[in-house]
Design an enzyme around this catalytic site. Structure first.
Site, PDB file in Angstrom:
ATOM      1  N   TYR A  95       1.640  -3.809  -3.701  1.00 14.94           N
ATOM      2  CA  TYR A  95       0.233  -3.620  -3.350  1.00 14.94           C
ATOM      3  C   TYR A  95      -0.673  -3.347  -4.550  1.00 14.94           C
ATOM      4  O   TYR A  95      -1.800  -3.841  -4.594  1.00 14.94           O
ATOM      5  CB  TYR A  95       0.092  -2.513  -2.300  1.00 14.94           C
ATOM      6  N   GLU A 137       4.077  -1.026   7.928  1.00 13.25           N
ATOM      7  CA  GLU A 137       5.182  -1.903   7.515  1.00 13.25           C
ATOM      8  C   GLU A 137       6.469  -1.126   7.304  1.00 13.25           C
ATOM      9  O   GLU A 137       7.561  -1.603   7.662  1.00 13.25           O
ATOM     10  CB  GLU A 137       4.786  -2.680   6.268  1.00 13.25           C
TER      11      GLU A 137
END
Length: 406
Positions: A95, A137
Protein backbone atom coordinates in the site's frame (compact mmCIF):
# COMPACT_ATOMS: atom_id res chain seq x y z
CA UNK A 1 -9.37 10.13 12.56
CA UNK A 2 -8.97 12.83 9.92
CA UNK A 3 -9.11 16.47 10.98
CA UNK A 4 -11.78 18.81 9.63
CA UNK A 5 -9.42 20.76 7.38
CA UNK A 6 -8.22 17.57 5.67
CA UNK A 7 -11.81 16.46 5.12
CA UNK A 8 -12.79 19.84 3.72
CA UNK A 9 -9.88 19.91 1.26
CA UNK A 10 -10.43 16.34 0.08
CA UNK A 11 -14.15 16.77 -0.47
CA UNK A 12 -13.63 20.12 -2.22
CA UNK A 13 -11.04 18.70 -4.62
CA UNK A 14 -12.64 15.30 -5.27
CA UNK A 15 -14.61 16.67 -8.29
CA UNK A 16 -11.32 17.89 -9.81
CA UNK A 17 -9.86 14.40 -9.48
CA UNK A 18 -13.02 12.99 -11.05
CA UNK A 19 -12.64 15.32 -14.03
CA UNK A 20 -9.08 14.09 -14.59
CA UNK A 21 -9.59 10.56 -13.29
CA UNK A 22 -8.70 8.67 -16.45
CA UNK A 23 -5.54 10.71 -17.03
CA UNK A 24 -4.51 10.29 -13.38
CA UNK A 25 -5.14 6.54 -13.60
CA UNK A 26 -3.04 6.24 -16.76
CA UNK A 27 -0.16 8.22 -15.26
CA UNK A 28 -0.38 6.25 -12.01
CA UNK A 29 0.18 2.90 -13.70
CA UNK A 30 3.01 4.28 -15.83
CA UNK A 31 4.79 5.42 -12.69
CA UNK A 32 3.91 2.33 -10.65
CA UNK A 33 5.25 -0.18 -13.15
CA UNK A 34 8.41 1.89 -13.56
CA UNK A 35 8.97 1.89 -9.77
CA UNK A 36 7.88 -1.70 -9.12
CA UNK A 37 7.82 -3.72 -12.36
CA UNK A 38 7.13 -6.93 -10.40
CA UNK A 39 3.59 -5.64 -9.83
CA UNK A 40 2.89 -6.41 -13.50
CA UNK A 41 2.42 -9.96 -12.24
CA UNK A 42 -0.71 -8.86 -10.37
CA UNK A 43 -2.51 -6.81 -13.01
CA UNK A 44 -4.55 -7.79 -16.06
CA UNK A 45 -2.45 -6.48 -18.93
CA UNK A 46 -5.36 -6.69 -21.37
CA UNK A 47 -7.38 -4.36 -19.12
CA UNK A 48 -4.33 -2.09 -19.03
CA UNK A 49 -4.25 -1.94 -22.84
CA UNK A 50 -7.98 -1.26 -22.99
CA UNK A 51 -7.78 1.47 -20.34
CA UNK A 52 -10.24 -0.26 -18.00
CA UNK A 53 -7.87 -0.51 -15.03
CA UNK A 54 -6.98 3.17 -15.30
CA UNK A 55 -10.64 4.21 -15.34
CA UNK A 56 -11.37 1.94 -12.38
CA UNK A 57 -8.60 3.46 -10.29
CA UNK A 58 -9.69 7.02 -11.08
CA UNK A 59 -13.28 6.25 -10.13
CA UNK A 60 -12.31 4.57 -6.86
CA UNK A 61 -10.11 7.51 -5.82
CA UNK A 62 -12.82 10.05 -6.57
CA UNK A 63 -15.53 8.03 -4.80
CA UNK A 64 -13.40 7.51 -1.70
CA UNK A 65 -12.61 11.23 -1.53
CA UNK A 66 -16.23 12.27 -1.96
CA UNK A 67 -17.34 9.91 0.83
CA UNK A 68 -14.30 10.27 3.08
CA UNK A 69 -16.45 10.92 6.17
CA UNK A 70 -18.76 7.99 5.46
CA UNK A 71 -16.99 5.14 3.70
CA UNK A 72 -20.06 3.01 4.43
CA UNK A 73 -21.70 4.80 1.50
CA UNK A 74 -19.28 3.09 -0.88
CA UNK A 75 -19.12 -0.21 1.00
CA UNK A 76 -19.98 -2.20 -2.17
CA UNK A 77 -16.89 -0.72 -3.86
CA UNK A 78 -14.66 -1.44 -0.86
CA UNK A 79 -16.00 -4.98 -0.50
CA UNK A 80 -15.61 -5.75 -4.22
CA UNK A 81 -12.05 -4.41 -4.41
CA UNK A 82 -11.04 -6.14 -1.14
CA UNK A 83 -12.34 -9.48 -2.40
CA UNK A 84 -10.25 -9.10 -5.56
CA UNK A 85 -7.21 -8.00 -3.57
CA UNK A 86 -7.48 -11.10 -1.39
CA UNK A 87 -7.91 -13.29 -4.48
CA UNK A 88 -4.75 -12.02 -6.20
CA UNK A 89 -2.66 -11.72 -3.03
CA UNK A 90 -2.35 -7.98 -2.37
CA UNK A 91 -0.53 -7.41 0.94
CA UNK A 92 -0.39 -4.52 3.40
CA UNK A 93 3.24 -3.74 2.58
CA UNK A 94 2.28 -2.88 -1.01
CA UNK A 95 0.00 0.00 0.00
CA UNK A 96 2.72 2.61 0.72
CA UNK A 97 4.22 2.51 -2.79
CA UNK A 98 0.71 2.72 -4.25
CA UNK A 99 -0.09 5.80 -2.14
CA UNK A 100 3.19 7.49 -2.97
CA UNK A 101 2.72 6.81 -6.68
CA UNK A 102 -0.88 8.00 -6.64
CA UNK A 103 0.13 11.35 -5.19
CA UNK A 104 2.94 11.63 -7.76
CA UNK A 105 0.40 10.99 -10.53
CA UNK A 106 -1.95 13.65 -9.17
CA UNK A 107 0.91 16.16 -9.06
CA UNK A 108 1.99 15.29 -12.62
CA UNK A 109 -1.53 15.71 -14.01
CA UNK A 110 -2.83 18.68 -12.01
CA UNK A 111 0.52 20.52 -11.93
CA UNK A 112 0.20 23.86 -10.11
CA UNK A 113 -3.34 23.01 -9.00
CA UNK A 114 -1.87 20.28 -6.80
CA UNK A 115 -0.61 22.49 -3.99
CA UNK A 116 1.32 21.12 -1.02
CA UNK A 117 -1.80 21.58 1.10
CA UNK A 118 -3.93 19.52 -1.29
CA UNK A 119 -1.33 16.76 -1.70
CA UNK A 120 -0.87 16.62 2.07
CA UNK A 121 -4.61 16.27 2.65
CA UNK A 122 -4.95 13.51 0.05
CA UNK A 123 -1.93 11.75 1.53
CA UNK A 124 -3.61 11.63 4.93
CA UNK A 125 -6.90 10.57 3.35
CA UNK A 126 -5.17 7.78 1.45
CA UNK A 127 -3.71 6.51 4.72
CA UNK A 128 -7.18 6.30 6.27
CA UNK A 129 -8.64 4.59 3.19
CA UNK A 130 -5.73 2.14 2.98
CA UNK A 131 -6.22 1.22 6.65
CA UNK A 132 -9.88 0.38 5.92
CA UNK A 133 -8.88 -1.88 3.03
CA UNK A 134 -6.06 -3.56 4.94
CA UNK A 135 -8.31 -4.33 7.92
CA UNK A 136 -10.98 -5.92 5.72
CA UNK A 137 -8.46 -7.81 3.59
CA UNK A 138 -6.68 -9.24 6.66
CA UNK A 139 -10.04 -10.51 7.86
CA UNK A 140 -10.71 -12.10 4.48
CA UNK A 141 -7.29 -13.79 4.44
CA UNK A 142 -7.91 -15.28 7.89
CA UNK A 143 -11.43 -16.47 7.05
CA UNK A 144 -10.25 -18.04 3.80
CA UNK A 145 -7.31 -19.86 5.39
CA UNK A 146 -9.23 -21.17 8.41
CA UNK A 147 -12.31 -22.54 6.64
CA UNK A 148 -12.43 -26.33 6.02
CA UNK A 149 -10.43 -27.06 2.87
CA UNK A 150 -9.20 -23.46 2.73
CA UNK A 151 -5.70 -22.33 1.87
CA UNK A 152 -3.53 -19.26 1.64
CA UNK A 153 -2.12 -17.95 -1.62
CA UNK A 154 -2.21 -20.15 -4.71
CA UNK A 155 -2.65 -23.93 -4.82
CA UNK A 156 -1.95 -26.37 -7.65
CA UNK A 157 -5.01 -27.84 -9.37
CA UNK A 158 -5.23 -30.43 -12.14
CA UNK A 159 -7.54 -30.14 -15.14
CA UNK A 160 -9.67 -33.21 -14.47
CA UNK A 161 -11.93 -32.64 -17.44
CA UNK A 162 -12.26 -30.15 -20.28
CA UNK A 163 -15.70 -29.89 -21.91
CA UNK A 164 -16.56 -27.80 -24.97
CA UNK A 165 -19.90 -26.10 -24.35
CA UNK A 166 -20.03 -24.12 -27.63
CA UNK A 167 -17.70 -22.74 -30.27
CA UNK A 168 -16.74 -19.97 -27.84
CA UNK A 169 -17.11 -21.51 -24.37
CA UNK A 170 -15.25 -24.37 -22.70
CA UNK A 171 -15.73 -25.69 -19.16
CA UNK A 172 -12.74 -26.72 -17.03
CA UNK A 173 -13.20 -29.10 -14.09
CA UNK A 174 -10.45 -28.52 -11.52
CA UNK A 175 -9.34 -30.90 -8.76
CA UNK A 176 -6.55 -30.23 -6.21
CA UNK A 177 -3.33 -31.98 -7.12
CA UNK A 178 -2.68 -32.88 -3.46
CA UNK A 179 -6.00 -34.77 -3.27
CA UNK A 180 -7.02 -32.91 -0.12
CA UNK A 181 -10.36 -31.21 0.59
CA UNK A 182 -11.28 -27.95 -1.12
CA UNK A 183 -13.04 -24.93 0.33
CA UNK A 184 -16.71 -24.51 -0.34
CA UNK A 185 -18.06 -21.28 -1.81
CA UNK A 186 -21.23 -19.28 -2.27
CA UNK A 187 -23.01 -19.43 -5.60
CA UNK A 188 -21.96 -16.41 -7.66
CA UNK A 189 -18.34 -16.31 -6.46
CA UNK A 190 -15.27 -16.76 -8.67
CA UNK A 191 -11.89 -18.46 -8.82
CA UNK A 192 -8.64 -16.68 -9.61
CA UNK A 193 -6.33 -18.56 -11.96
CA UNK A 194 -2.61 -17.75 -12.25
CA UNK A 195 -0.81 -18.84 -15.42
CA UNK A 196 2.76 -18.68 -16.63
CA UNK A 197 2.50 -18.40 -20.41
CA UNK A 198 5.56 -19.19 -22.57
CA UNK A 199 7.00 -16.04 -24.09
CA UNK A 200 5.31 -13.75 -21.57
CA UNK A 201 7.51 -11.79 -19.16
CA UNK A 202 4.98 -11.77 -16.32
CA UNK A 203 2.46 -14.18 -14.86
CA UNK A 204 -1.20 -13.59 -15.69
CA UNK A 205 -4.13 -13.59 -13.26
CA UNK A 206 -7.77 -13.90 -14.25
CA UNK A 207 -11.02 -14.16 -12.31
CA UNK A 208 -13.52 -16.72 -13.63
CA UNK A 209 -16.97 -17.26 -12.14
CA UNK A 210 -17.68 -20.70 -10.75
CA UNK A 211 -20.38 -22.12 -12.99
CA UNK A 212 -21.71 -24.98 -10.88
CA UNK A 213 -23.23 -25.34 -7.43
CA UNK A 214 -20.89 -25.93 -4.47
CA UNK A 215 -20.61 -29.28 -2.73
CA UNK A 216 -18.57 -31.23 -5.30
CA UNK A 217 -14.98 -32.47 -5.12
CA UNK A 218 -14.15 -30.18 -8.04
CA UNK A 219 -14.45 -26.55 -9.09
CA UNK A 220 -15.89 -25.74 -12.52
CA UNK A 221 -15.23 -22.59 -14.51
CA UNK A 222 -16.65 -21.96 -17.98
CA UNK A 223 -14.45 -19.68 -20.06
CA UNK A 224 -15.36 -17.76 -23.19
CA UNK A 225 -12.57 -17.44 -25.75
CA UNK A 226 -12.18 -13.72 -26.35
CA UNK A 227 -11.26 -13.03 -29.99
CA UNK A 228 -9.75 -9.78 -31.23
CA UNK A 229 -12.19 -7.24 -32.67
CA UNK A 230 -11.49 -3.71 -33.78
CA UNK A 231 -8.78 -2.23 -31.59
CA UNK A 232 -9.46 -4.69 -28.78
CA UNK A 233 -6.79 -7.41 -28.59
CA UNK A 234 -7.67 -11.07 -28.18
CA UNK A 235 -7.90 -12.44 -24.67
CA UNK A 236 -4.41 -13.80 -24.02
CA UNK A 237 -5.40 -16.03 -21.11
CA UNK A 238 -8.74 -17.24 -22.46
CA UNK A 239 -7.12 -18.28 -25.75
CA UNK A 240 -4.28 -20.00 -23.89
CA UNK A 241 -6.76 -21.97 -21.79
CA UNK A 242 -8.80 -22.99 -24.84
CA UNK A 243 -5.89 -23.92 -27.10
CA UNK A 244 -3.00 -25.00 -24.87
CA UNK A 245 -4.32 -26.25 -21.53
CA UNK A 246 -5.41 -29.89 -21.71
CA UNK A 247 -6.77 -32.58 -19.42
CA UNK A 248 -4.07 -33.52 -16.90
CA UNK A 249 -2.34 -30.13 -17.00
CA UNK A 250 -2.01 -28.07 -13.83
CA UNK A 251 -2.87 -24.47 -13.00
CA UNK A 252 -2.43 -22.35 -9.89
CA UNK A 253 -5.66 -21.26 -8.20
CA UNK A 254 -6.53 -19.09 -5.19
CA UNK A 255 -9.53 -19.87 -2.99
CA UNK A 256 -13.01 -18.74 -4.12
CA UNK A 257 -13.82 -15.06 -3.60
CA UNK A 258 -16.45 -12.46 -4.46
CA UNK A 259 -19.35 -10.49 -3.02
CA UNK A 260 -21.95 -11.37 -5.69
CA UNK A 261 -23.99 -13.95 -3.77
CA UNK A 262 -27.62 -14.82 -3.12
CA UNK A 263 -29.39 -12.93 -0.36
CA UNK A 264 -30.23 -15.16 2.59
CA UNK A 265 -34.00 -15.03 2.45
CA UNK A 266 -36.90 -16.76 0.70
CA UNK A 267 -37.86 -13.97 -1.69
CA UNK A 268 -38.48 -14.78 -5.37
CA UNK A 269 -35.35 -14.55 -7.54
CA UNK A 270 -34.87 -13.20 -11.06
CA UNK A 271 -31.54 -14.16 -12.65
CA UNK A 272 -30.76 -12.02 -15.72
CA UNK A 273 -27.72 -12.80 -17.84
CA UNK A 274 -26.22 -11.63 -21.10
CA UNK A 275 -23.77 -13.84 -23.00
CA UNK A 276 -21.03 -15.38 -20.83
CA UNK A 277 -22.59 -13.56 -17.86
CA UNK A 278 -24.64 -16.75 -17.52
CA UNK A 279 -21.85 -18.46 -15.54
CA UNK A 280 -22.36 -17.11 -11.98
CA UNK A 281 -26.13 -17.15 -12.44
CA UNK A 282 -26.01 -20.79 -13.51
CA UNK A 283 -24.21 -21.53 -10.24
CA UNK A 284 -27.03 -19.73 -8.42
CA UNK A 285 -29.70 -21.61 -10.40
CA UNK A 286 -28.11 -25.01 -9.70
CA UNK A 287 -27.82 -24.13 -6.02
CA UNK A 288 -31.43 -22.99 -5.75
CA UNK A 289 -32.65 -26.13 -7.52
CA UNK A 290 -30.67 -28.35 -5.14
CA UNK A 291 -31.16 -26.50 -1.85
CA UNK A 292 -34.41 -24.54 -2.21
CA UNK A 293 -36.43 -26.40 -4.85
CA UNK A 294 -39.65 -24.59 -3.97
CA UNK A 295 -38.27 -21.05 -4.24
CA UNK A 296 -39.62 -19.09 -7.20
CA UNK A 297 -36.97 -18.43 -9.83
CA UNK A 298 -37.14 -16.72 -13.23
CA UNK A 299 -34.06 -17.35 -15.36
CA UNK A 300 -33.70 -14.75 -18.14
CA UNK A 301 -30.89 -15.17 -20.65
CA UNK A 302 -30.00 -12.97 -23.63
CA UNK A 303 -27.56 -13.98 -26.34
CA UNK A 304 -27.09 -13.68 -30.09
CA UNK A 305 -28.68 -16.96 -31.18
CA UNK A 306 -28.75 -20.70 -30.59
CA UNK A 307 -25.13 -21.02 -31.67
CA UNK A 308 -23.93 -18.86 -28.78
CA UNK A 309 -26.46 -20.12 -26.24
CA UNK A 310 -24.55 -22.19 -23.66
CA UNK A 311 -26.15 -24.52 -21.08
CA UNK A 312 -29.49 -24.24 -22.88
CA UNK A 313 -30.45 -27.89 -22.43
CA UNK A 314 -29.36 -27.92 -18.80
CA UNK A 315 -31.55 -24.93 -17.90
CA UNK A 316 -34.49 -26.44 -19.80
CA UNK A 317 -34.11 -29.69 -17.86
CA UNK A 318 -34.07 -27.86 -14.53
CA UNK A 319 -37.17 -25.88 -15.49
CA UNK A 320 -38.95 -29.08 -16.54
CA UNK A 321 -38.04 -30.80 -13.27
CA UNK A 322 -38.92 -27.86 -10.99
CA UNK A 323 -42.28 -26.08 -11.47
CA UNK A 324 -40.94 -23.13 -9.46
CA UNK A 325 -38.25 -22.43 -12.11
CA UNK A 326 -39.21 -20.65 -15.32
CA UNK A 327 -36.84 -19.95 -18.20
CA UNK A 328 -37.01 -17.02 -20.64
CA UNK A 329 -34.72 -16.61 -23.66
CA UNK A 330 -34.03 -13.54 -25.79
CA UNK A 331 -32.08 -13.83 -29.08
CA UNK A 332 -30.69 -10.69 -30.64
CA UNK A 333 -30.13 -12.27 -34.07
CA UNK A 334 -31.85 -15.68 -34.26
CA UNK A 335 -30.91 -17.98 -37.11
CA UNK A 336 -33.46 -19.48 -39.47
CA UNK A 337 -33.08 -22.74 -37.55
CA UNK A 338 -33.84 -20.92 -34.28
CA UNK A 339 -36.96 -19.46 -35.87
CA UNK A 340 -38.05 -22.83 -37.25
CA UNK A 341 -37.62 -24.52 -33.87
CA UNK A 342 -39.09 -21.56 -31.94
CA UNK A 343 -36.24 -21.97 -29.47
CA UNK A 344 -36.51 -18.51 -27.90
CA UNK A 345 -39.17 -16.27 -26.37
CA UNK A 346 -38.21 -12.85 -27.71
CA UNK A 347 -36.29 -11.51 -30.69
CA UNK A 348 -34.23 -8.34 -30.27
CA UNK A 349 -33.08 -6.96 -26.95
CA UNK A 350 -34.32 -7.37 -23.39
CA UNK A 351 -36.89 -4.67 -22.56
CA UNK A 352 -39.00 -3.74 -19.55
CA UNK A 353 -42.22 -5.51 -20.65
CA UNK A 354 -40.23 -8.72 -21.19
CA UNK A 355 -38.71 -8.45 -17.72
CA UNK A 356 -42.03 -7.61 -16.12
CA UNK A 357 -43.66 -10.62 -17.77
CA UNK A 358 -40.87 -12.86 -16.48
CA UNK A 359 -40.77 -11.55 -12.93
CA UNK A 360 -42.61 -13.59 -10.29
CA UNK A 361 -44.95 -11.82 -7.93
CA UNK A 362 -43.89 -10.39 -4.60
CA UNK A 363 -40.73 -8.56 -3.60
CA UNK A 364 -38.33 -10.29 -5.98
CA UNK A 365 -34.56 -9.83 -5.92
CA UNK A 366 -32.77 -9.33 -9.22
CA UNK A 367 -29.28 -10.62 -10.05
CA UNK A 368 -27.55 -9.32 -13.18
CA UNK A 369 -24.41 -10.37 -15.02
CA UNK A 370 -23.21 -9.56 -18.51
CA UNK A 371 -21.46 -6.76 -20.33
CA UNK A 372 -21.47 -3.41 -18.55
CA UNK A 373 -23.71 -1.88 -21.22
CA UNK A 374 -26.18 -4.77 -20.86
CA UNK A 375 -26.32 -4.42 -17.09
CA UNK A 376 -26.61 -0.62 -17.25
CA UNK A 377 -29.61 -1.00 -19.57
CA UNK A 378 -31.29 -3.68 -17.45
CA UNK A 379 -30.63 -1.79 -14.22
CA UNK A 380 -32.17 1.36 -15.71
CA UNK A 381 -35.26 -0.57 -16.84
CA UNK A 382 -35.74 -2.21 -13.46
CA UNK A 383 -35.43 1.12 -11.64
CA UNK A 384 -37.93 2.69 -14.06
CA UNK A 385 -40.21 -0.28 -13.37
CA UNK A 386 -40.17 0.46 -9.65
CA UNK A 387 -37.64 -2.10 -8.41
CA UNK A 388 -35.78 -0.71 -5.36
CA UNK A 389 -32.04 -0.25 -5.82
CA UNK A 390 -31.30 -2.50 -2.84
CA UNK A 391 -33.10 -5.39 -4.58
CA UNK A 392 -30.70 -5.31 -7.54
CA UNK A 393 -27.36 -7.14 -7.37
CA UNK A 394 -24.76 -7.52 -10.11
CA UNK A 395 -21.34 -8.85 -11.03
CA UNK A 396 -19.10 -6.71 -13.22
CA UNK A 397 -16.35 -8.50 -15.13
CA UNK A 398 -14.58 -5.15 -15.59
CA UNK A 399 -12.19 -4.03 -12.78
CA UNK A 400 -14.66 -1.80 -10.92
CA UNK A 401 -18.11 -0.77 -12.05
CA UNK A 402 -21.00 0.81 -10.18
CA UNK A 403 -24.27 0.77 -12.11
CA UNK A 404 -25.86 4.17 -12.53
CA UNK A 405 -22.58 6.02 -12.02
CA UNK A 406 -21.73 6.44 -15.71
Amino acid sequence: MLDEQTIRIVQATAPVLKEHSTTIGKRFYELLFAKAPQLNNLFNQTNQKRGLQQEALGYAVYAAGEHITNLEAIQPVIERISQKHRAIGITADQYPVVGETLLDAVKDVLKEQATEEIIGAWGRAYGAIADAFIELENKLYEETKRQPGGWEGFREFTIDRKTKESEEVTSFYLKPRDGQAIATYKAGQYLTVKLTIPGEQYTHLRHYSLSDAPGHDYYRISVKREDAHGETPEGLVSNYLHERIQQGDTVMVSAPAGDFVLAEDQSPVVLISGGIGITPLLSMLNTLAAEQPGREVAFVHATMNGGTHVFKEHVEQLAAAHPSIRSYVCYNAPTEEDKRQKSYDKEGVVDLPFLQAAAPGGEARYYLCGSLSFMEAVNRMLREGGVPADHIYYEAFSPVAILGEG
